[in-house]
Design a protein around this motif. Structure first.
Motif, PDB file in Angstrom:
ATOM      1  N   ILE A  62      -7.343   6.400  -1.933  1.00 15.31           N
ATOM      2  CA  ILE A  62      -6.422   5.267  -1.820  1.00 15.31           C
ATOM      3  C   ILE A  62      -5.612   5.112  -3.116  1.00 15.31           C
ATOM      4  CG2 ILE A  62      -6.250   2.782  -1.517  1.00 15.31           C
ATOM      5  CD1 ILE A  62      -6.947   4.341   1.008  1.00 15.31           C
ATOM      6  N   THR A  63      -6.273   5.315  -4.249  1.00 16.64           N
ATOM      7  CA  THR A  63      -5.563   5.228  -5.523  1.00 16.64           C
ATOM      8  C   THR A  63      -4.493   6.307  -5.635  1.00 16.64           C
ATOM      9  OG1 THR A  63      -7.509   4.293  -6.591  1.00 16.64           O
ATOM     10  CG2 THR A  63      -5.855   5.274  -8.025  1.00 16.64           C
ATOM     11  N   ALA A  64      -4.775   7.499  -5.115  1.00 10.55           N
ATOM     12  CA  ALA A  64      -3.767   8.562  -5.116  1.00 10.55           C
ATOM     13  C   ALA A  64      -2.538   8.140  -4.321  1.00 10.55           C
ATOM     14  CB  ALA A  64      -4.370   9.846  -4.546  1.00 10.55           C
ATOM     15  N   LEU A  65      -2.738   7.450  -3.206  1.00 10.27           N
ATOM     16  CA  LEU A  65      -1.600   6.971  -2.418  1.00 10.27           C
ATOM     17  C   LEU A  65      -0.798   5.918  -3.194  1.00 10.27           C
ATOM     18  CD1 LEU A  65      -3.267   6.655   1.107  1.00 10.27           C
ATOM     19  CD2 LEU A  65      -1.775   8.486   0.271  1.00 10.27           C
ATOM     20  N   VAL A  66      -1.497   5.032  -3.884  1.00 11.06           N
ATOM     21  CA  VAL A  66      -0.810   4.016  -4.688  1.00 11.06           C
ATOM     22  C   VAL A  66      -0.027   4.674  -5.819  1.00 11.06           C
ATOM     23  CG1 VAL A  66      -1.131   1.999  -6.168  1.00 11.06           C
ATOM     24  CG2 VAL A  66      -2.512   2.264  -4.100  1.00 11.06           C
ATOM     25  N   TYR A  67      -0.631   5.666  -6.461  1.00 13.22           N
ATOM     26  CA  TYR A  67       0.070   6.393  -7.513  1.00 13.22           C
ATOM     27  C   TYR A  67       1.288   7.130  -6.971  1.00 13.22           C
ATOM     28  CZ  TYR A  67      -3.502   5.665 -11.126  1.00 13.22           C
ATOM     29  OH  TYR A  67      -4.335   5.119 -12.059  1.00 13.22           O
ATOM     30  N   GLY A  68       1.186   7.611  -5.734  1.00 11.79           N
ATOM     31  CA  GLY A  68       2.337   8.263  -5.122  1.00 11.79           C
ATOM     32  C   GLY A  68       3.511   7.309  -4.968  1.00 11.79           C
ATOM     33  N   ILE A  69       3.212   6.045  -4.624  1.00 12.05           N
ATOM     34  CA  ILE A  69       4.270   5.029  -4.540  1.00 12.05           C
ATOM     35  C   ILE A  69       4.897   4.807  -5.920  1.00 12.05           C
ATOM     36  CG2 ILE A  69       4.736   2.607  -4.019  1.00 12.05           C
ATOM     37  CD1 ILE A  69       2.490   2.734  -1.953  1.00 12.05           C
ATOM     38  N   ALA A  70       4.057   4.790  -6.954  1.00 13.92           N
ATOM     39  CA  ALA A  70       4.584   4.634  -8.313  1.00 13.92           C
ATOM     40  C   ALA A  70       5.502   5.801  -8.682  1.00 13.92           C
ATOM     41  CB  ALA A  70       3.426   4.529  -9.310  1.00 13.92           C
ATOM     42  N   CYS A  71       5.170   7.001  -8.266  1.00 14.40           N
ATOM     43  CA  CYS A  71       6.032   8.158  -8.538  1.00 14.40           C
ATOM     44  C   CYS A  71       7.379   8.023  -7.838  1.00 14.40           C
ATOM     45  CB  CYS A  71       5.340   9.448  -8.099  1.00 14.40           C
ATOM     46  SG  CYS A  71       3.936   9.938  -9.118  1.00 14.40           S
ATOM     47  N   VAL A  72       7.358   7.524  -6.611  1.00 13.11           N
ATOM     48  CA  VAL A  72       8.618   7.316  -5.887  1.00 13.11           C
ATOM     49  C   VAL A  72       9.475   6.271  -6.599  1.00 13.11           C
ATOM     50  CG1 VAL A  72       9.627   6.513  -3.718  1.00 13.11           C
ATOM     51  CG2 VAL A  72       7.632   8.025  -3.684  1.00 13.11           C
TER      52      VAL A  72
END
Length: 270
Positions: A208-218
């Motif tokens: 789940i944290t990886a998905l949140v970090y992916g949003i931060a990258c976007v």
């Protein structure tokens, strides 16, 4: 009489000279690096939006970090049977790896660009989190864990330098306060991370944290187009007396200094 509608030759020359200086100053302003940077766009975003994009990406990152970072030690203790001594050794190696990666990130930012290096390293952190949720061998888990820490924490100095370049000095205190506020989100997101770990397991929280970090990258991605690859090109974009202002001031003042020196020399000779 004609004298009422004609200009005195010395006055006309002085006015023409002032107009030429104004045109020269306007040309310097339009062709300056700061002016070109302010004209950069990425969709609806401009250079003035860089601090907001950084703050939002940092806010999202803090949410994801709070969900996971505080539970790494519990994960190794409960899932891998680490002893307190093992945890101490792991936490000793962790900042050393971060220091090495900070040096690597700084070196790569020069040829590739600061935003490009920061986004690449943080994206690698997302990949490492996905691997942490899947890999089983302890030695491989430790390698991925240390690499993830290096990738995730080595980008802060670069992002900080970008914020300083795109923020006027009069507003830096405000943005520092914003960063302090975003760090408070760790406590709230840690609560949700604990709920996820109790309802599923720690590895699910990593995913789940990886998905949140992916949003931060976007959210960070527009900076790839708004921040120039060369750090010197971004100096003075905030327009608060940085490098750009000094260079333009020197370009404008040199003719004045030369004329003042010439006038003084003529006075002395007379």
């Amino acid at each position: 009489p004609p004298c009422l509608f004609s200009q005195d030759p010395p006055a006309a020359a002085a006015e023409a000279e002032d107009a030429a200086e104004g045109a020269e100053a306007q040309g310097l302003s339009s062709s300056s690096p700061g002016g070109a940077l302010r004209a950069r766009r990425c969709g609806p975003f401009q250079a003035s939006h860089v601090p907001f994009l950084l703050a939002f990406a940092d806010f999202v990152t803090c949410i994801g970090a709070g969900m996971t970072v505080k539970f790494f030690n519990l994960f190794f203790i409960q899932d891998k049977g680490f002893s307190p001594t093992d945890i101490c050794w792991l936490q000793t190696a962790y900042p050393l790896v971060i220091a090495v990666f900070m040096k690597l990130t700084q070196g790569l930012s020069k040829p590739f660009g600061r935003a490009q290096a920061s986004c690449s390293f943080f994206s690698a952190n997302v990949v490492c989190l996905v691997l942490l949720s899947q890999v089983q061998p302890t030695w491989l888990l430790l390698v991925v864990f240390l690499l993830r820490g290096g990738f995730a924490n080595s980008t802060s100095p670069i992002d900080r330098s970008i914020l300083m370049d795109f923020t006027p000095s009069s507003q830096r205190g405000r943005w520092n306060a914003v960063q302090s506020f975003t760090s408070m989100t760790w406590s709230g997101s840690a609560f949700f991370g604990g709920l996820l770990a109790d309802s599923h397991d720690y590895r699910f929280t990593f995913l789940i944290t990886a998905l949140v970090y992916g949003i931060a990258c976007v959210a960070y991605s527009p900076l790839l187009f708004l921040v120039p690859r060369r750090e010197a090109e971004a100096a003075g974009v905030a327009g608060d007396g940085g490098v750009e202002s000094c260079e333009h001031r020197s370009a404008r003042e040199v003719p004045l200094m030369e004329r003042a020196a010439a006038a003084q020399a003529s006075t002395v000779s007379a």
